[in-house]
Write an enzyme that holds these catalytic residues in place. Sequence first.
Site, PDB file in Angstrom:
ATOM      1  N   TYR A  93       0.436   4.364   0.882  1.00  0.00           N
ATOM      2  CA  TYR A  93       0.298   5.038  -0.409  1.00  0.00           C
ATOM      3  C   TYR A  93      -1.014   4.714  -1.111  1.00  0.00           C
ATOM      4  O   TYR A  93      -1.763   5.619  -1.494  1.00  0.00           O
ATOM      5  CB  TYR A  93       1.479   4.678  -1.312  1.00  0.00           C
ATOM      6  CG  TYR A  93       1.459   5.388  -2.643  1.00  0.00           C
ATOM      7  CD1 TYR A  93       1.877   6.713  -2.739  1.00  0.00           C
ATOM      8  CD2 TYR A  93       1.017   4.761  -3.798  1.00  0.00           C
ATOM      9  CE1 TYR A  93       1.861   7.381  -3.954  1.00  0.00           C
ATOM     10  CE2 TYR A  93       1.004   5.405  -5.018  1.00  0.00           C
ATOM     11  CZ  TYR A  93       1.423   6.725  -5.087  1.00  0.00           C
ATOM     12  OH  TYR A  93       1.391   7.384  -6.297  1.00  0.00           O
ATOM     13  N   LYS A 124      -4.154   7.227  -2.049  1.00  0.00           N
ATOM     14  CA  LYS A 124      -4.563   7.531  -3.417  1.00  0.00           C
ATOM     15  C   LYS A 124      -6.036   7.180  -3.647  1.00  0.00           C
ATOM     16  O   LYS A 124      -6.737   7.863  -4.399  1.00  0.00           O
ATOM     17  CB  LYS A 124      -3.669   6.795  -4.407  1.00  0.00           C
ATOM     18  CG  LYS A 124      -2.281   7.409  -4.548  1.00  0.00           C
ATOM     19  CD  LYS A 124      -2.352   8.819  -5.109  1.00  0.00           C
ATOM     20  CE  LYS A 124      -1.000   9.408  -5.375  1.00  0.00           C
ATOM     21  NZ  LYS A 124      -1.062  10.776  -5.955  1.00  0.00           N
TER      22      LYS A 124
END
Length: 230
Positions: A140, A144
């Site tokens: 994740y 990002k």
Amino acid sequence: MKLENSVVLVTGATGGLGQEFVRQALERGAAKVYAGARRDHDWSDPRVVPLQLDVADPAAIETAAAAAGDLTVLINNAGISGARSLLTGDMTEIRATYETNVFGPLALVRAFAPTLAANGGGAVVDIHSVLSWIATPGAYSSSKAAFWGLTNTLRLELAAQGTQVLGAHFGYVDTPMTAHLPEGTDKSAPEDIAGRVLDALEADEKEVFADALTESVHAGLTGLTTGVFA
């Protein structure tokens, strides 16, 4: 970019934050909101137009672009948490995280850039995270970080056609996506985050740090880098 009389597409529109973006865009006077999502939702407002949209599916993006030729604001909100480890996690799951969190938003911007240009320039809002700047195990945070870099580059490339590009950063939000976190974890209300992001959009900002945690982290990083390139 004022939302009054605008036409907005929100991806991930059936999630907790996505629904807030839809609701608040309408409150601020949007003429129409395309609610892009993989699953159905009962929208009570006739100004909401549901779109079956998986941002990792190029054919679905092409269909959405053909359907929403009046678009003026694209909100890249859809995202997934992904594999818990880059070393031991399933590579298919890791690739899927990047497809949803990075390549899907890029494909959407590429598909809608001509539409935004034709409709006066408009705006793109990319939903990032405080984890754009803080590495954590798993796919994740790195996805990002990649998305944040992509946003900064797209801002440069879209400037010539007058398209505002806003990067939005914040920590945990109280949505189903964060329901697994330990009790007591600090989470912002979705309505507060959506409101701050849309305030920044209407103020023509380039970035918004939508909670106290993110403001603090960004200030710390800015302090660490002061003078590095002097």
